[in-house]
Design a protein around this motif. Structure first.
Motif, PDB file in Angstrom:
ATOM      1  N   CYS A  92       0.825  -1.218   0.000  1.00 36.26           N
ATOM      2  CA  CYS A  92       0.000   0.000   0.000  1.00 36.26           C
ATOM      3  C   CYS A  92       0.855   1.263   0.000  1.00 36.26           C
ATOM      4  N   ALA A  93       0.216   2.393  -0.302  1.00 35.08           N
ATOM      5  CA  ALA A  93       0.915   3.686  -0.330  1.00 35.08           C
ATOM      6  C   ALA A  93       1.443   4.046   1.055  1.00 35.08           C
ATOM      7  N   ARG A  94       0.722   3.642   2.085  1.00 39.61           N
ATOM      8  CA  ARG A  94       1.173   3.900   3.457  1.00 39.61           C
ATOM      9  C   ARG A  94       2.503   3.183   3.722  1.00 39.61           C
ATOM     10  N   VAL A 153     -11.877 -12.633   7.727  1.00 34.65           N
ATOM     11  CA  VAL A 153     -10.791 -12.582   8.720  1.00 34.65           C
ATOM     12  C   VAL A 153      -9.505 -12.808   7.938  1.00 34.65           C
ATOM     13  N   SER A 154      -8.648 -11.761   7.873  1.00 34.05           N
ATOM     14  CA  SER A 154      -7.521 -11.766   6.957  1.00 34.05           C
ATOM     15  C   SER A 154      -6.234 -11.330   7.638  1.00 34.05           C
ATOM     16  N   HIS A 155      -5.104 -11.834   7.117  1.00 33.93           N
ATOM     17  CA  HIS A 155      -3.787 -11.387   7.584  1.00 33.93           C
ATOM     18  C   HIS A 155      -3.471  -9.976   7.104  1.00 33.93           C
ATOM     19  N   CYS A 156      -4.267  -9.470   6.165  1.00 35.80           N
ATOM     20  CA  CYS A 156      -4.071  -8.133   5.576  1.00 35.80           C
ATOM     21  C   CYS A 156      -2.859  -8.055   4.657  1.00 35.80           C
ATOM     22  N   GLY A 157      -2.582  -9.148   3.929  1.00 38.12           N
ATOM     23  CA  GLY A 157      -1.725  -9.004   2.754  1.00 38.12           C
ATOM     24  C   GLY A 157      -2.429  -8.014   1.830  1.00 38.12           C
ATOM     25  N   ALA A 179      -3.005  -3.158   7.524  1.00 40.16           N
ATOM     26  CA  ALA A 179      -4.211  -3.171   8.370  1.00 40.16           C
ATOM     27  C   ALA A 179      -4.590  -1.752   8.779  1.00 40.16           C
ATOM     28  N   GLU A 180      -3.580  -0.917   9.063  1.00 43.06           N
ATOM     29  CA  GLU A 180      -3.862   0.490   9.389  1.00 43.06           C
ATOM     30  C   GLU A 180      -4.496   1.196   8.192  1.00 43.06           C
ATOM     31  N   ALA A 181      -3.953   0.955   6.993  1.00 44.99           N
ATOM     32  CA  ALA A 181      -4.515   1.567   5.785  1.00 44.99           C
ATOM     33  C   ALA A 181      -5.960   1.102   5.581  1.00 44.99           C
ATOM     34  N   MET A 182      -6.191  -0.195   5.799  1.00 41.86           N
ATOM     35  CA  MET A 182      -7.546  -0.754   5.663  1.00 41.86           C
ATOM     36  C   MET A 182      -8.494  -0.103   6.667  1.00 41.86           C
ATOM     37  N   GLY A 232     -11.963   2.751   6.495  1.00 37.29           N
ATOM     38  CA  GLY A 232     -13.313   2.581   7.057  1.00 37.29           C
ATOM     39  C   GLY A 232     -13.974   1.248   6.766  1.00 37.29           C
ATOM     40  N   MET A 233     -13.267   0.323   6.092  1.00 37.50           N
ATOM     41  CA  MET A 233     -13.930  -0.925   5.678  1.00 37.50           C
ATOM     42  C   MET A 233     -13.730  -2.075   6.661  1.00 37.50           C
ATOM     43  N   GLY A 234     -13.139  -1.779   7.838  1.00 35.32           N
ATOM     44  CA  GLY A 234     -12.959  -2.880   8.784  1.00 35.32           C
ATOM     45  C   GLY A 234     -12.177  -2.449  10.005  1.00 35.32           C
ATOM     46  N   MET A 235     -11.662  -3.435  10.747  1.00 36.14           N
ATOM     47  CA  MET A 235     -11.022  -3.196  12.042  1.00 36.14           C
ATOM     48  C   MET A 235      -9.910  -4.220  12.242  1.00 36.14           C
ATOM     49  N   TRP A 236      -9.033  -3.932  13.197  1.00 36.01           N
ATOM     50  CA  TRP A 236      -8.085  -4.968  13.620  1.00 36.01           C
ATOM     51  C   TRP A 236      -7.788  -4.796  15.092  1.00 36.01           C
TER      52      TRP A 236
END
Length: 461
Positions: free
Chosen positions: A140-142, A352-356, A383-386, A390-394
């Motif tokens: 991601c860009a982040r 439920v994802s590892h956030c690859g 995960a922070e970018a996700m 606004g589309m989820g949480m971790w």
């Protein structure tokens, strides 16, 4: 002469997370009338990569394949036991073989595009040959903003609580890829060597799109993050292609039938990607968590890394009693599934994802909210970018893979929290529409791709 055919050489790196976006990009460039030569390091780290490459070549015979035979690497000289980091290092140490390989290519190469893990060894070669040099960044860009800021923070990393990046919200120390915190790790050395050289490249192609990472992309492209940063082209989401599956790799028809039989939004899909292996104890706790949640589930279990995946029977890992109870409520599988296809079913209401990063983009494309459980590498930054989108949480307190065993009760509660959140569903739906608009005619992604190809055509003039 503006219609001159652009000849792009693409050099991929080790690991499916790097190879997959590279091959998808190659397909995208072929479909836009570029000539593509794929420089393919051998041997690959895993059979999965090797199989993916052979399917790609069957699907795109017009792409020239240039095998790049790597010199053997003595792992004891690389300070890592990670097979993928060792793969990066083997490619880097064999890079002096590239000039003679490139000399055989006809017609001459107009543009050299390579994976971000290979900047330092390839840059002097492209400078000598006077070939414009571009980078493909698969995360991601982040994460790219963190990577490009390495020279600024790396010397004081042991004292920092967080990395402050201008124009991008601060990244806490706990989210930084762990190898970066170990000064002599092979991955840390690659980043330290490559990051300062980014301004010498002509541009960065990034698998992201404006709506999901507005701030980070804008900050990169306005020089806030690094003053002399070359242009960042958000060309994502680069979505799965047909070549990624073949007749022997179709999602099991019984899974498809089961998903079709469930009511909309009632199933949570659980998968941690192709690279993440978990302990037996953690796998059992996930099973307990899935029994606790009120939702049905499709769970793809992976107990070991890379190719060493098939020797344990599911029942051995989970135990006969737990396996029986799980089967009464959902599906537990160990075989390959087409993740993008699974996420496209209306019955799937959460992931439920590892956030690859590929997984995050596939979820956004299909409007599926995410409960992130980062395991390694760039996963926490993704995960922070996700979460910022606004589309989820971790759950930050779950830590990295292996730091602690997360109990089933916590897992079940977190799944219920994610699945019931209407805000996540609405935002995921917005991102789905934005992603599809971006790749459509006149969309931001389509314009970015066209802009970079037009640039290449001018250079080719």
């Amino acid at each position: 002469m503006s219609d001159a055919v652009v000849h792009v050489a693409l050099l991929h790196s080790a690991g499916a997370g790097h190879l997959t976006p590279c091959l998808r990009l190659a397909a995208l460039l072929v479909n836009r009338h570029c000539r593509v030569t794929l420089i393919s390091p051998h041997p690959t780290v895993s059979m999965a990569e090797s199989n993916l490459l052979s399917r790609f070549h069957s699907a795109f015979p017009q792409v020239s394949l240039l095998p790049f035979h790597l010199l053997p690497l003595d792992a004891s000289t690389a300070n890592s036991d990670d097979p993928f980091f060792l793969g990066f290092e083997a490619i880097r140490r064999s890079s002096h073989l590239l000039p003679s390989l490139l000399a055989s290519v006809s017609p001459p190469i107009s543009v050299f595009l390579c994976d971000v893990s290979l900047i330092s060894p390839v840059l002097p070669i492209t400078e000598t040959l006077r070939i414009p040099f571009y980078i493909l960044f698969p995360s991601c860009a982040r994460m790219f903003s963190l990577f490009s800021s390495v020279p600024r923070f790396i010397s004081s990393i042991s004292e920092l609580d967080f990395v402050d990046i201008p124009g991008v919200s601060a990244i806490p120390r706990s989210s930084i890829p762990p190898p970066l915190l170990h000064p002599d790790n092979v991955f840390a050395n690659i980043l330290k060597e490559d990051s300062p050289k980014l301004p010498k490249t002509r541009g960065i192609l990034m698998n992201s799109f404006e709506a999901i990472e507005t701030n980070a992309l804008e900050s990169l492209n306005t020089g806030k993050v690094v003053k002399d940063m070359p242009p960042v082209f958000p060309i994502g989401p680069i979505m799965p292609c047909e070549f990624e599956k073949n007749e022997t790799q179709q999602t099991n028809s019984s899974i498809v039938k089961w998903l079709n039989d469930q009511s909309p939004g009632s199933v949570v899909y659980v998968s941690f990607g192709s690279r993440v292996g978990m302990s037996s104890e953690q796998i059992r706790e996930i099973g307990n968590g899935l029994l606790k949640t009120r939702f049905k589930f499709l769970w793809v279990v992976k107990g070991k890394k890379v190719d060493k995946d098939e020797e344990d029977d599911l029942e051995e890992v989970l135990g006969a009693e737990l396996m029986k109870r799980l089967k009464s409520k959902g599906l537990v599988v160990k075989e390959w599934v087409d993740q993008s296809e699974i996420l496209s079913y209306s019955s799937v209401g959460g992931f439920v994802s590892h956030c690859g990063w590929n997984s995050v983009l596939e979820a956004a494309w299909h409007a599926v909210p995410i409960l992130g459980w980062p395991q390694m590498g760039d996963h926490k930054v993704n995960a922070e970018a996700m979460e910022l989108s606004g589309m989820g949480m971790w759950k930050r307190e779950w830590g990295w893979a292996g730091e602690k065993v997360v109990k089933g009760e916590e897992i079940g509660d977190a799944i219920d929290e994610m699945m019931k959140n209407e805000g996540f569903k609405m935002k995921a739906e917005e991102l789905k529409l934005a992603a599809r608009k971006a790749v459509g005619g006149g969309g931001s992604t389509e314009l970015a791709i066209q802009k970079v190809i037009n640039e290449w055509k001018k250079m080719n003039h």
